[in-house]
Design a protein around this motif. Structure first.
Motif, PDB file in Angstrom:
ATOM      1  N   GLY A  42      -0.386  43.556  -1.446  1.00 34.43           N
ATOM      2  CA  GLY A  42      -0.260  44.049  -0.092  1.00 34.43           C
ATOM      3  C   GLY A  42      -1.100  45.300   0.117  1.00 34.43           C
ATOM      4  O   GLY A  42      -1.468  45.973  -0.847  1.00 34.43           O
ATOM      5  N   PHE A  43      -1.366  45.606   1.371  1.00 28.94           N
ATOM      6  CA  PHE A  43      -2.243  46.728   1.706  1.00 28.94           C
ATOM      7  C   PHE A  43      -1.681  48.066   1.238  1.00 28.94           C
ATOM      8  O   PHE A  43      -2.346  48.819   0.541  1.00 28.94           O
ATOM      9  CB  PHE A  43      -2.464  46.769   3.227  1.00 28.94           C
ATOM     10  N   SER A  44      -0.445  48.334   1.606  1.00 31.54           N
ATOM     11  CA  SER A  44       0.101  49.660   1.324  1.00 31.54           C
ATOM     12  C   SER A  44       0.346  49.893  -0.161  1.00 31.54           C
ATOM     13  O   SER A  44       0.266  51.013  -0.635  1.00 31.54           O
ATOM     14  CB  SER A  44       1.401  49.875   2.081  1.00 31.54           C
ATOM     15  N   ALA A  45       0.653  48.827  -0.862  1.00 25.07           N
ATOM     16  CA  ALA A  45       0.938  48.983  -2.284  1.00 25.07           C
ATOM     17  C   ALA A  45      -0.342  49.077  -3.113  1.00 25.07           C
ATOM     18  O   ALA A  45      -0.292  49.362  -4.303  1.00 25.07           O
ATOM     19  CB  ALA A  45       1.795  47.832  -2.780  1.00 25.07           C
ATOM     20  N   THR A  46      -1.468  48.846  -2.493  1.00 23.78           N
ATOM     21  CA  THR A  46      -2.730  48.932  -3.219  1.00 23.78           C
ATOM     22  C   THR A  46      -3.353  50.304  -2.998  1.00 23.78           C
ATOM     23  O   THR A  46      -3.525  50.733  -1.861  1.00 23.78           O
ATOM     24  CB  THR A  46      -3.697  47.852  -2.722  1.00 23.78           C
ATOM     25  N   THR A  47      -3.684  50.990  -4.068  1.00 23.81           N
ATOM     26  CA  THR A  47      -4.245  52.332  -3.923  1.00 23.81           C
ATOM     27  C   THR A  47      -5.770  52.293  -3.937  1.00 23.81           C
ATOM     28  O   THR A  47      -6.376  51.387  -4.514  1.00 23.81           O
ATOM     29  CB  THR A  47      -3.767  53.266  -5.050  1.00 23.81           C
ATOM     30  N   VAL A  48      -6.327  53.274  -3.303  1.00 27.67           N
ATOM     31  CA  VAL A  48      -7.783  53.376  -3.274  1.00 27.67           C
ATOM     32  C   VAL A  48      -8.309  53.568  -4.693  1.00 27.67           C
ATOM     33  O   VAL A  48      -9.383  53.052  -5.035  1.00 27.67           O
ATOM     34  CB  VAL A  48      -8.211  54.526  -2.341  1.00 27.67           C
TER      35      VAL A  48
END
Lengths: 209, 209
Positions: free
Chosen positions: B33-39
């Motif tokens: 998911g987007f939020s759980a993936t860090t830059v």
DNA sequence: GTTTTTGCACTGACCAGTCAGTTCAAATTC
DNA sequence: GAATTTGAACTGACTGGTCAGTGCAAAAAC
């Protein structure tokens, strides 16, 4: 300890707050996703203190997992009921499929947020609740597969059909059509949407008339 | 100075890192998911420093939005190409739909992670890239709707069909069947899956033979 | 009097985004 | 063609903020 000896409901107060928390969590997570939703938000929307969340659930993920189980449980029961009802009424397997399509639509109509959240999580990997999700998915899809298999056995459906794949395709058809309905043309009636999907199921779009 | 004077591609180096970042981001976001993936994760998987991400994209969301545009662009082009090809070959609209189903399957086969991520985000609300998603979705669905509408006009399809809803249902059918294929029975061949869906499309499951 | 809820301060990990500095290949100068 | 300059591309340590989860005493509900 076994607080409230069996019976069925469990202590009502606790059950009520859990229900409030489910409802708050389901819409927030559907809108924003699991990670973007904070426990503080869930507590606030449920009108409950943060401590209460942790009194009732071991963690944020556990709350979510139980929410998944709860929701899919409702869906599965509803699908099964639809299939059994048509069987009792002497309908064929096509009628059973049609009734299940309607049951699916009714469910999505009533719980759009849950459906959305479920779809968003279903094919993810590497998440904590992965295994819960698999179990719960299989329960629901199995109902559709069961009807298809019975239809093949009694000659109502072609023997050539691929049961698991066709089941998945049917679920997808209903799921996506319904989510589109809710998102982009919410003014339409359930009957209307049901009629369109029925038509597609029975091949009255292309091919034979 | 204009280091690598215009031409068309833009400086190749930059484009190459952007591509690497897309590839890294798409799998991570599909999984988590987007939020759980860090830059940091994205940068690490792309084999690039975190600063580079921000040199190439204004923010994490912008990276994601451009990724969406990029991916759906590929899909739309492929669907359109399939429809046009059958038209050139003198096929009817059923053939066009069938070719588009195949094109969809080929796309999902090649970019399963992108598909997964797209489905997970499509019906969310309250997210930054909401509007981008709508635009991009409409482009893709419009291709299917176009073929259906032409089929109705030339009498090949029943006039009773509901074009937008049927289009959504067809897309859903392919999407969910394909994701299930990739997730739960990846050993099956594309032809196999295509045949099963074709059969369903042409109503050879229930109803007429 | 036991269970459940509240309120709230606190911690420690984690993370998006920043920025001063480095690299290097091509362009420019001599 | 060697020496120098330029600037786009890249680096990674750092910052400021956020958030899951804790702890606990007091209140409320049953």
């Amino acid at each position: 300890m076994e607080s409230s000896s069996a019976a069925s409901g469990g202590s009502t107060r606790r059950e009520a707050t859990r229900q409030k928390l489910y409802e708050a969590a389901v819409t927030l997570i559907a809108e924003q996703g699991f990670s973007a939703t904070t426990v503080d938000e869930i507590a606030e929307r449920a009108g409950v203190a943060k401590g209460t969340v942790y009194y009732n659930f071991a963690s944020k993920s556990v709350l979510f997992e139980e929410l998944l189980r709860h929701g899919v449980g409702l869906l599965t029961a509803s699908l099964r009921e639809a299939a059994e009802r048509t069987a009792r009424d002497g309908g064929g397997k096509v009628d059973a499929l049609d009734a299940m399509i309607r049951a699916g639509l009714v469910f999505i109509d009533r719980y759009p947020a849950f459906t959305q959240l479920y779809v968003a999580e279903l094919w993810r990997t590497n998440r904590a609740w992965q295994s819960t999700l698999m179990v719960v998915r299989q329960e629901a899809v199995a109902v559709v597969e069961g009807v298809l298999r019975e239809g093949v056995d009694n000659g109502e459906f072609s023997e050539e059909i691929d049961v698991p794949l066709t089941a998945a395709a049917l679920v997808g058809m209903v799921l996506v059509a319904a989510l589109d309905w809710k998102s982009f043309q919410p003014e339409r009636s359930l009957d209307d949407v049901h009629a369109a999907l029925s038509r597609l199921l029975q091949g009255r779009v292309s091919g034979c008339r």
